[in-house]
Write a protein that holds these residues in place. Sequence first.
Motif, PDB file in Angstrom:
ATOM      1  N   THR A   1     144.761  57.753  62.052  1.00 54.74           N
ATOM      2  CA  THR A   1     143.454  58.321  62.365  1.00 54.74           C
ATOM      3  C   THR A   1     142.686  57.317  63.233  1.00 54.74           C
ATOM      4  O   THR A   1     142.429  56.191  62.784  1.00 54.74           O
ATOM      5  CB  THR A   1     142.626  58.593  61.096  1.00 54.74           C
TER       6      THR A   1
ATOM      7  N   VAL B   1     139.461  55.695  64.554  1.00 53.30           N
ATOM      8  CA  VAL B   1     138.061  55.606  64.128  1.00 53.30           C
ATOM      9  C   VAL B   1     137.335  54.698  65.097  1.00 53.30           C
ATOM     10  O   VAL B   1     137.701  53.524  65.249  1.00 53.30           O
ATOM     11  CB  VAL B   1     137.932  55.036  62.695  1.00 53.30           C
TER      12      VAL B   1
ATOM     13  N   CYS C   1     138.680  60.137  70.078  1.00 56.38           N
ATOM     14  CA  CYS C   1     138.788  60.384  68.640  1.00 56.38           C
ATOM     15  C   CYS C   1     138.669  61.870  68.315  1.00 56.38           C
ATOM     16  O   CYS C   1     139.394  62.385  67.459  1.00 56.38           O
ATOM     17  CB  CYS C   1     137.721  59.583  67.895  1.00 56.38           C
TER      18      CYS C   1
ATOM     19  N   GLY D   1     140.337  62.187  65.102  1.00 56.58           N
ATOM     20  CA  GLY D   1     139.601  61.031  64.620  1.00 56.58           C
ATOM     21  C   GLY D   1     138.128  61.293  64.410  1.00 56.58           C
ATOM     22  O   GLY D   1     137.658  62.434  64.415  1.00 56.58           O
TER      23      GLY D   1
ATOM     24  N   CYS E   1     132.145  56.202  63.165  1.00 54.48           N
ATOM     25  CA  CYS E   1     131.476  55.629  61.993  1.00 54.48           C
ATOM     26  C   CYS E   1     130.300  54.779  62.455  1.00 54.48           C
ATOM     27  O   CYS E   1     130.172  54.442  63.631  1.00 54.48           O
ATOM     28  CB  CYS E   1     132.442  54.789  61.160  1.00 54.48           C
TER      29      CYS E   1
ATOM     30  N   TRP F   1     137.569  59.236  54.379  1.00 55.76           N
ATOM     31  CA  TRP F   1     137.834  60.504  55.083  1.00 55.76           C
ATOM     32  C   TRP F   1     139.110  60.378  55.902  1.00 55.76           C
ATOM     33  O   TRP F   1     139.951  61.290  55.908  1.00 55.76           O
ATOM     34  CB  TRP F   1     136.646  60.823  55.985  1.00 55.76           C
ATOM     35  N   SER F   2     139.266  59.250  56.566  1.00 54.21           N
ATOM     36  CA  SER F   2     140.402  59.040  57.461  1.00 54.21           C
ATOM     37  C   SER F   2     141.718  58.944  56.693  1.00 54.21           C
ATOM     38  O   SER F   2     142.729  59.559  57.069  1.00 54.21           O
ATOM     39  CB  SER F   2     140.184  57.764  58.287  1.00 54.21           C
TER      40      SER F   2
ATOM     41  N   ARG G   1     143.513  61.985  55.449  1.00 52.45           N
ATOM     42  CA  ARG G   1     144.201  62.808  56.440  1.00 52.45           C
ATOM     43  C   ARG G   1     145.484  62.152  56.959  1.00 52.45           C
ATOM     44  O   ARG G   1     146.479  62.824  57.189  1.00 52.45           O
ATOM     45  CB  ARG G   1     143.241  63.117  57.591  1.00 52.45           C
TER      46      ARG G   1
ATOM     47  N   VAL H   1     144.889  53.721  59.943  1.00 53.21           N
ATOM     48  CA  VAL H   1     143.686  53.841  60.765  1.00 53.21           C
ATOM     49  C   VAL H   1     143.778  52.849  61.917  1.00 53.21           C
ATOM     50  O   VAL H   1     144.174  51.693  61.723  1.00 53.21           O
ATOM     51  CB  VAL H   1     142.413  53.560  59.935  1.00 53.21           C
TER      52      VAL H   1
END
Length: 365
Positions: free
Chosen positions: A131, A133, A146, A151, A154, A165-166, A169, A173
């Motif tokens: 993911t 970020v 993203c 993505g 933040c 959250w990342s 999924r 990261v």
Amino acid sequence: MQIVPISFDRFNALADREATERIRAAKARLGNKAVLLCHHYQRADVYQHADLTGDSLKLSRLASQSDADYIVFCGVHFMAEVADILSRPEQISILPDLAAGCSMADMASLAKVERAWRELSSVMNPDEKVTPVTYINSAADLKAFCGEHGGIVCTSSNAPKILEWSFARREKVLFFPDQHLGRWSGHKMGIPLDEMAIWNPDLEMGGLTKAQIAKAKIILWHGYCSVHQMFQPAHIIKFRNQYPDGKVISHPECSFEVCRQSDAIGSTETIIRTVKDSAPDTRWLVGTELNLVERLAEEVKHEGKIVQFMAPTVCMCSTMQRIDPQHLAWTLENLADGRVVNQIKVPEHEAGLAKIALQRMLDAS
């Protein structure tokens, strides 16, 4: 057709006092057609004119909620981009001085992030495993990246929650551009330091082996804030030796060692709230930008609180300092006369993808 804007040359030599008077006059003429958003790091002689103030997360929300025709952002370039992305199409986002950038944001470019994504694809399928970020302190095209790759964005207020959250999924990261915020947020989640690897964009494969990439839960971009990197553990040790009952609070853009030795860590909003909510007659050492610390010290001194700046040298956001009373007066007088200057407009396709990543953040916060 819009008439030619007033040249800034006529404002450059204005004394601060005259610039302040002209700002107030132009604001009065504009009424509710314009709203001034100011970040907490903004210099005092500009901050005093703010309609709304806050950190990056708060200002992102305020930008999306404003009804004004003009959003004048007293901050830096990426903040004005966020205001343009989140506001209505007919609203206009303005940055009083286009030279007000962010050195940290400049440490991650779209070309380098796309290269990193391609290199990661030689080890795994990043769109299935990673993911992306991006810290809000980044250009709009990185937010769009993203948005396109599943993505999210933040801020320093919500980074641990965004990491949750990342990871819900994908298993890894890629966090950019600030390594320190990513490392501290990962640490708060219980991720070991040896599972957070630094990706140097100037080296092939980020300077990492395939084994290091495979082990890493968080791949941290080699970026940092030029202000917050100035704070050192030695500054905290000296303070504690002098004032054993004193408290230390730092921004998560500080190094891991500074964060670990602090009593509290938080965004600018958190720092302000923590100090203001503390007991009278307390003493604080604060590790964040100078303008905020000096303003906070003045606001709480009537309670007997003493707020000290962490570093012995001057550390202010020099690029945000470019937004001065002269540029603000020039901007507002042009607007009051119907002339738009320094509009920040993110290309439609890029803005659409960036808004996806920003909305994911707002929904997850």
